[in-house]
Design an enzyme around this catalytic site. Structure first.
Site, PDB file in Angstrom:
ATOM      1  N   SER A 134      -1.719  14.098  15.446  1.00 48.80           N
ATOM      2  CA  SER A 134      -0.842  13.082  16.011  1.00 48.80           C
ATOM      3  C   SER A 134      -1.130  12.947  17.493  1.00 48.80           C
ATOM      4  CB  SER A 134       0.619  13.513  15.814  1.00 48.80           C
ATOM      5  OG  SER A 134       1.482  12.689  16.565  1.00 48.80           O
ATOM      6  N   TYR A 168       7.169  19.525  15.700  1.00 49.16           N
ATOM      7  CA  TYR A 168       6.177  18.675  15.025  1.00 49.16           C
ATOM      8  C   TYR A 168       4.853  18.684  15.790  1.00 49.16           C
ATOM      9  CZ  TYR A 168       4.047  14.466  13.055  1.00 49.16           C
ATOM     10  OH  TYR A 168       3.191  13.573  12.471  1.00 49.16           O
TER      11      TYR A 168
END
Length: 113
Positions: A5, A18
């Site tokens: 990400s 995350y």
């Protein structure tokens, strides 16, 4: 092929767990590339930027204010869509890219550069 990400490169409050996991995926990718290279297996990681999906309750897709803000922070001037990522992954997995190994490929339209 692994997925990371943009959050492993830039920070947003509330995403520390995350982003840390995605950072670990990036390290794992390099180790896998080294450990599997003798078998001619290439391992890379694609790191998408903000994409119009259900992630975070669909806020990027469904909230015009959030979508416009992210678009303003992206060099190509828009938020990504799922097809932006799929095509990049397909290209990276093709035989034409067999010499690409142990790389983090950001597919973000130039978000937060």
């Amino acid at each position: 092929m692994n997925l990371s990400s943009g959050l492993a490169r830039f920070t947003l409050p509330g995403y520390s767990a995350y982003a840390s996991m995605k950072g670990a995926i990036e390290v794992l990718t390099r180790y896998m590339a080294k450990e599997l290279g003798h078998r001619q297996i290439a391992v890379n990681v694609v790191a998408p930027g903000e994409i119009e999906t259900d992630f975070a309750g669909g806020s990027v897709r469904d909230n015009p204010e959030i979508n416009n803000f992210i678009a303003s922070q992206t060099a190509l001037g828009r938020v990504g869509v799922p097809d932006d990522i799929g095509g990049a992954i397909a290209a990276l997995l093709s035989e034409d890219n067999r010499w690409v190994n142990a790389q983090r490929i950001e597919v973000s339209g130039g978000q937060s550069i």
